[in-house]
Design a protein around this motif. Sequence first.
Motif, PDB file in Angstrom:
ATOM      1  N   PRO A 117      64.463  39.750 -27.060  1.00  0.00           N
ATOM      2  CA  PRO A 117      64.245  39.605 -25.621  1.00  0.00           C
ATOM      3  C   PRO A 117      63.848  38.188 -25.219  1.00  0.00           C
ATOM      4  CG  PRO A 117      62.494  40.906 -26.636  1.00  0.00           C
ATOM      5  CD  PRO A 117      63.538  40.652 -27.686  1.00  0.00           C
ATOM      6  N   ARG A 121      68.220  35.720 -19.980  1.00  0.00           N
ATOM      7  CA  ARG A 121      67.495  35.728 -18.714  1.00  0.00           C
ATOM      8  C   ARG A 121      66.188  36.494 -18.844  1.00  0.00           C
ATOM      9  NH1 ARG A 121      71.273  37.590 -13.966  1.00  0.00           N
ATOM     10  NH2 ARG A 121      69.283  37.287 -12.951  1.00  0.00           N
ATOM     11  N   THR A 123      63.373  39.181 -17.958  1.00  0.00           N
ATOM     12  CA  THR A 123      63.426  40.522 -17.383  1.00  0.00           C
ATOM     13  C   THR A 123      62.633  40.536 -16.080  1.00  0.00           C
ATOM     14  OG1 THR A 123      61.437  41.230 -18.543  1.00  0.00           O
ATOM     15  CG2 THR A 123      63.550  41.547 -19.695  1.00  0.00           C
ATOM     16  N   LYS A 124      62.715  41.653 -15.382  1.00  0.00           N
ATOM     17  CA  LYS A 124      61.985  41.770 -14.120  1.00  0.00           C
ATOM     18  C   LYS A 124      60.485  41.618 -14.371  1.00  0.00           C
ATOM     19  CE  LYS A 124      61.807  44.791 -10.095  1.00  0.00           C
ATOM     20  NZ  LYS A 124      62.378  46.012  -9.512  1.00  0.00           N
ATOM     21  N   ARG A 125      60.015  42.219 -15.458  1.00  0.00           N
ATOM     22  CA  ARG A 125      58.600  42.110 -15.813  1.00  0.00           C
ATOM     23  C   ARG A 125      58.223  40.653 -16.084  1.00  0.00           C
ATOM     24  NH1 ARG A 125      55.915  44.644 -21.221  1.00  0.00           N
ATOM     25  NH2 ARG A 125      53.759  44.113 -20.743  1.00  0.00           N
ATOM     26  N   ASP A 126      59.101  39.946 -16.832  1.00  0.00           N
ATOM     27  CA  ASP A 126      58.843  38.530 -17.117  1.00  0.00           C
ATOM     28  C   ASP A 126      58.790  37.706 -15.836  1.00  0.00           C
ATOM     29  OD1 ASP A 126      58.792  39.061 -19.832  1.00  0.00           O
ATOM     30  OD2 ASP A 126      60.915  38.527 -20.129  1.00  0.00           O
ATOM     31  N   ARG A 127      59.686  37.977 -14.906  1.00  0.00           N
ATOM     32  CA  ARG A 127      59.697  37.236 -13.643  1.00  0.00           C
ATOM     33  C   ARG A 127      58.396  37.460 -12.864  1.00  0.00           C
ATOM     34  NH1 ARG A 127      64.990  39.252 -13.473  1.00  0.00           N
ATOM     35  NH2 ARG A 127      64.448  40.668 -11.763  1.00  0.00           N
TER      36      ARG A 127
END
Length: 138
Positions: A117, A121, A123-127
């Motif tokens: 991971p 790009r 992930t939504k959590r990372d963003r």
Amino acid sequence: MSAGRDDAAADAGSQRLDKWLWAARFFKTRPLAVEAINGGKVQVDGQRVKPGRAIRPGTRLTIHKGELEWRIEVLGIAKQRRPAAEAMLLYTEDEASRLRRQDMVRERREAGSTPSPEHGRPTKRDRRRIGEFIGRER
């Protein structure tokens, strides 16, 4: 004029290497087959060749795709791309090559080699975490 017919008759049992690799379904397109041949990923009788090299039944090929390797002998020539079941009849694979390739596929599957991971790009959590870190609100 008869010399031209003799050449055509001599070539009736042969085919360009790139066309054969495409017809035997080793590569999805002919340009991909040409790229692999030019890159040294395909060898005929242990030697690098050009895409236009004529091959005949009995020719031995070594094909590298990623980590996988096929050592095959050409059994037939097909002028058209046919279904996979028919394409498999165009060659026979060396038993040791087949076993080695199956072992590699099994090991990769067991190791669960999926892209980590960390790459690609966020992930939504990372963003969301990045936004919180730099002080942006949701």
